[in-house]
Design an enzyme around this catalytic site. Structure first.
Site, PDB file in Angstrom:
ATOM      1  N   ARG A 214       3.246  -7.449  22.794  1.00 18.74           N
ATOM      2  CA  ARG A 214       4.403  -7.661  21.908  1.00 18.74           C
ATOM      3  C   ARG A 214       5.175  -8.914  22.312  1.00 18.74           C
ATOM      4  O   ARG A 214       5.658  -9.661  21.465  1.00 18.74           O
ATOM      5  CB  ARG A 214       5.327  -6.437  21.943  1.00 18.74           C
ATOM      6  CG  ARG A 214       4.784  -5.283  21.121  1.00 18.74           C
ATOM      7  CD  ARG A 214       5.327  -3.956  21.567  1.00 18.74           C
ATOM      8  NE  ARG A 214       6.741  -3.826  21.360  1.00 18.74           N
ATOM      9  CZ  ARG A 214       7.527  -2.991  22.057  1.00 18.74           C
ATOM     10  NH1 ARG A 214       7.010  -2.235  22.997  1.00 18.74           N
ATOM     11  NH2 ARG A 214       8.801  -2.921  21.789  1.00 18.74           N
TER      12      ARG A 214
ATOM     13  N   ARG B 200      12.749   2.574  28.824  1.00 23.55           N
ATOM     14  CA  ARG B 200      13.246   3.175  27.582  1.00 23.55           C
ATOM     15  C   ARG B 200      12.632   4.549  27.341  1.00 23.55           C
ATOM     16  O   ARG B 200      11.440   4.756  27.542  1.00 23.55           O
ATOM     17  CB  ARG B 200      12.924   2.277  26.392  1.00 23.55           C
ATOM     18  CG  ARG B 200      13.313   2.957  25.073  1.00 23.55           C
ATOM     19  CD  ARG B 200      13.377   2.039  23.914  1.00 23.55           C
ATOM     20  NE  ARG B 200      12.115   1.354  23.661  1.00 23.55           N
ATOM     21  CZ  ARG B 200      11.997   0.375  22.788  1.00 23.55           C
ATOM     22  NH1 ARG B 200      13.049  -0.046  22.111  1.00 23.55           N
ATOM     23  NH2 ARG B 200      10.835  -0.210  22.604  1.00 23.55           N
TER      24      ARG B 200
ATOM     25  N   LYS C 233      18.207  -5.022  20.113  1.00 20.97           N
ATOM     26  CA  LYS C 233      18.527  -5.077  18.680  1.00 20.97           C
ATOM     27  C   LYS C 233      18.933  -3.699  18.153  1.00 20.97           C
ATOM     28  O   LYS C 233      19.954  -3.548  17.490  1.00 20.97           O
ATOM     29  CB  LYS C 233      17.323  -5.609  17.875  1.00 20.97           C
ATOM     30  CG  LYS C 233      16.851  -6.981  18.313  1.00 20.97           C
ATOM     31  CD  LYS C 233      15.666  -7.468  17.497  1.00 20.97           C
ATOM     32  CE  LYS C 233      14.409  -6.645  17.638  1.00 20.97           C
ATOM     33  NZ  LYS C 233      13.818  -6.640  19.000  1.00 20.97           N
TER      34      LYS C 233
ATOM     35  N   ARG D 147      10.164 -11.471  11.059  1.00 22.96           N
ATOM     36  CA  ARG D 147       9.524 -11.682  12.349  1.00 22.96           C
ATOM     37  C   ARG D 147       8.533 -12.833  12.300  1.00 22.96           C
ATOM     38  O   ARG D 147       7.883 -13.126  13.310  1.00 22.96           O
ATOM     39  CB  ARG D 147       8.745 -10.428  12.726  1.00 22.96           C
ATOM     40  CG  ARG D 147       9.506  -9.501  13.606  1.00 22.96           C
ATOM     41  CD  ARG D 147       8.634  -8.273  13.736  1.00 22.96           C
ATOM     42  NE  ARG D 147       8.678  -7.749  15.055  1.00 22.96           N
ATOM     43  CZ  ARG D 147       9.429  -6.693  15.374  1.00 22.96           C
ATOM     44  NH1 ARG D 147      10.188  -6.121  14.495  1.00 22.96           N
ATOM     45  NH2 ARG D 147       9.400  -6.234  16.597  1.00 22.96           N
TER      46      ARG D 147
ATOM     47  N   ARG E   5       7.757   5.599  23.824  1.00 16.90           N
ATOM     48  CA  ARG E   5       7.154   5.105  22.585  1.00 16.90           C
ATOM     49  C   ARG E   5       5.739   4.627  22.885  1.00 16.90           C
ATOM     50  O   ARG E   5       5.523   3.996  23.910  1.00 16.90           O
ATOM     51  CB  ARG E   5       8.002   3.935  22.065  1.00 16.90           C
ATOM     52  CG  ARG E   5       8.593   4.189  20.696  1.00 16.90           C
ATOM     53  CD  ARG E   5       9.618   3.160  20.337  1.00 16.90           C
ATOM     54  NE  ARG E   5       9.066   1.822  20.130  1.00 16.90           N
ATOM     55  CZ  ARG E   5       9.779   0.790  19.692  1.00 16.90           C
ATOM     56  NH1 ARG E   5      11.059   0.964  19.402  1.00 16.90           N
ATOM     57  NH2 ARG E   5       9.247  -0.394  19.535  1.00 16.90           N
TER      58      ARG E   5
END
Ligand code: AP5
Length: 223
Positions: free
Chosen positions: A171, A127, A13, A88, A160
């Site tokens: 998540r 990431r 996203k 969400r 992160r």
């Protein structure tokens, strides 16, 4: 014109929203980034949401809707606003309908980035993020030019906190339970554009732009 980017954590996203911002002059509003900024600044909001984010849980609906409203109130809509990570939950989607109606803003389409669990696990695991300017990289698919350093500002890239393995699994579980029902919610309203998000970033971007131009015509035609 308002657009929603919907998809699992790691579906891409943020990557696609940043491209739309740079290429088409859209304004990206990422509730995740706004909340992380508040955490970094040590504000009351930041302190309140830190635990939820670190554990991979959703921040309560009212709190995050307030953050979104404050950001929208800044009024910079560019060539369109792209909501990255909001709504969400079904409750947030209903709250968004109320916010948009109040401001006479139109929702043009919901771009659903559909990626398999295997793909998102690979993406989140690799990431790396710039704590300074928010740019995202991937150690394999989108590495920075200099190892461990941001191409844009030179800061040292970090993992992160919610990209730790436990938080990633949480998540994904939260996504399946609370966010995935929005696929049916927007499909029933005729707003959903499903995009295969399994390809490389360029391929996905082409599909995103095709979906946007199709919807754009409809949105204009509907006044
Ligand atoms: P948020 O920041 O929104 O995180 P997320 O939804 O979990 O999404 P991510 O940022 O992890 O993934 P992405 O889909 O943007 O993928 P990206 O482009 O980075 O939210 C964080 C937290 O804040 C939530 O868990 C929650 O606690 C809270 N929160 C936020 N909004 C909320 C709300 N509305 N309600 C309640 N709580 C809220 O890509 C991932 C990686 O893959 C990158 O390394 C990238 O380089 C790479 N990549 C991307 N696309 C491709 C591709 N096509 N091919 C190869 N690699 C790719």
């Amino acid at each position: 014109m308002i657009w929603i980017l919907l998809g699992a954590p790691g579906a891409g996203k943020g990557t696609q929203a940043k491209r739309l911002q740079g290429d088409l002059g859209f304004v990206q509003i990422s509730t995740g980034e706004l909340l992380r900024e508040a955490m970094k600044a040590g504000t009351e909001l930041g302190k309140n949401v830190e635990g939820y984010i670190r554990r991979g849980e959703l921040v309560p609906d009212n709190l995050v809707a307030e953050v979104l409203q404050e950001r929208l109130a800044q009024g910079d809509t560019g060539n369109g606003v792209i909501l990255d990570g909001f709504p969400r939950t079904v409750r947030q989607a209903q709250m968004l309908e109320e916010i948009l109606a109040r401001h006479h803003w139109r929702l043009c389409g919901v771009l659903y980035l559909d990626a398999s669990e295997e793909v998102v696990l690979h993406r989140l695991g690799g990431r790396r993020t710039c704590p300074q300017c928010g740019a995202n990289y991937h150690v394999v698919t989108m590495p920075p030019k200099v190892d461990g350093r941001c191409d844009r500002c030179g800061a040292e890239l970090v993992l992160r906190p919610d990209d730790a393995l436990d938080a990633i699994h949480k998540r994904l579980e939260v996504y399946r339970e609370q966010t995935e029902p929005l696929v049916a919610f927007y499909s029933q309203r005729g707003m959903l554009e499903r995009i295969d998000a399994g390809g490389d970033a360029e391929e996905v971007y082409r599909a995103v732009k095709t979906a946007i131009s199709r919807r754009w015509q409809q949105c204009l035609a509907n006044g």
